[in-house]
Scaffold this motif. Structure first.
Motif, PDB file in Angstrom:
ATOM      1  N   ALA A  40      -1.236   3.888 -16.311  1.00 21.13           N
ATOM      2  CA  ALA A  40      -2.618   3.500 -16.566  1.00 21.13           C
ATOM      3  C   ALA A  40      -3.239   4.408 -17.624  1.00 21.13           C
ATOM      4  CB  ALA A  40      -3.429   3.554 -15.275  1.00 21.13           C
TER       5      ALA A  40
ATOM      6  N   GLU B 230      10.910   4.508  -4.027  1.00 25.93           N
ATOM      7  CA  GLU B 230      10.301   3.420  -4.789  1.00 25.93           C
ATOM      8  C   GLU B 230      11.214   2.193  -4.828  1.00 25.93           C
ATOM      9  OE1 GLU B 230       8.245   2.675  -9.145  1.00 25.93           O
ATOM     10  OE2 GLU B 230       9.238   4.565  -8.729  1.00 25.93           O
TER      11      GLU B 230
ATOM     12  N   LEU C  42       0.817  -1.215   0.000  1.00 22.66           N
ATOM     13  CA  LEU C  42       0.000   0.000   0.000  1.00 22.66           C
ATOM     14  C   LEU C  42       0.853   1.269   0.000  1.00 22.66           C
ATOM     15  CD1 LEU C  42      -2.851  -0.990   2.464  1.00 22.66           C
ATOM     16  CD2 LEU C  42      -3.000  -0.712  -0.012  1.00 22.66           C
TER      17      LEU C  42
ATOM     18  N   GLN D 270       3.654   1.690  -1.663  1.00 22.91           N
ATOM     19  CA  GLN D 270       4.366   1.890  -2.919  1.00 22.91           C
ATOM     20  C   GLN D 270       3.673   2.960  -3.749  1.00 22.91           C
ATOM     21  OE1 GLN D 270       4.969  -1.808  -4.924  1.00 22.91           O
ATOM     22  NE2 GLN D 270       6.302  -2.591  -3.328  1.00 22.91           N
ATOM     23  N   PRO D 271       4.479   3.773  -4.453  1.00 25.79           N
ATOM     24  CA  PRO D 271       3.889   4.832  -5.287  1.00 25.79           C
ATOM     25  C   PRO D 271       3.010   4.249  -6.386  1.00 25.79           C
ATOM     26  CG  PRO D 271       6.260   5.120  -5.080  1.00 25.79           C
ATOM     27  CD  PRO D 271       5.922   3.801  -4.475  1.00 25.79           C
ATOM     28  N   THR D 272       1.958   4.973  -6.719  1.00 29.10           N
ATOM     29  CA  THR D 272       1.045   4.508  -7.761  1.00 29.10           C
ATOM     30  C   THR D 272       1.601   4.842  -9.133  1.00 29.10           C
ATOM     31  OG1 THR D 272      -0.176   6.583  -7.692  1.00 29.10           O
ATOM     32  CG2 THR D 272      -0.975   4.790  -6.300  1.00 29.10           C
ATOM     33  N   LYS D 273       1.117   4.130 -10.121  1.00 27.79           N
ATOM     34  CA  LYS D 273       1.547   4.331 -11.508  1.00 27.79           C
ATOM     35  C   LYS D 273       0.370   4.874 -12.326  1.00 27.79           C
ATOM     36  CE  LYS D 273       5.396   1.911 -11.031  1.00 27.79           C
ATOM     37  NZ  LYS D 273       6.706   2.246 -11.124  1.00 27.79           N
ATOM     38  N   GLN D 274      -0.117   6.032 -11.966  1.00 23.42           N
ATOM     39  CA  GLN D 274      -1.282   6.583 -12.635  1.00 23.42           C
ATOM     40  C   GLN D 274      -0.984   6.929 -14.084  1.00 23.42           C
ATOM     41  OE1 GLN D 274      -2.636   9.836 -10.264  1.00 23.42           O
ATOM     42  NE2 GLN D 274      -3.523   8.522  -8.704  1.00 23.42           N
TER      43      GLN D 274
END
Length: 78
Positions: free
Chosen positions: A30, A51, A21, A23-27
């Protein structure tokens, strides 16, 4: 011994959930996937900083989870 390993497995399981939870998101990835690509130049960059640290922590926790699981299986069968 079985109870100690079982407790450690539960603690590692909770830590895995927290590590994933955090970890940085990969928006942006997407958005590129939905719009048809175009961002392939920067998609395979090396992870750095926080990261990279979180990826290493997650790998270590996953290995510990696997080892504790195998130890529990061995202890329960004997």
């Amino acid at each position: 011994m079985y109870n100690i390993i079982e407790t450690l497995l539960i603690i590692v399981s909770i830590l895995i959930v927290i590590a994933v939870l955090m970890q940085p998101t990969k928006q942006q990835d997407a958005l590129n996937a939905l719009s048809g690509g175009g961002g392939d130049l920067f998609s395979n960059q090396k992870k750095r900083g926080f990261e990279a640290f979180m990826v290493k922590v997650t790998y270590v926790l996953l290995v510990l989870f696997f080892v504790f699981s195998l130890i529990l299986v061995y202890l329960s069968s004997h």
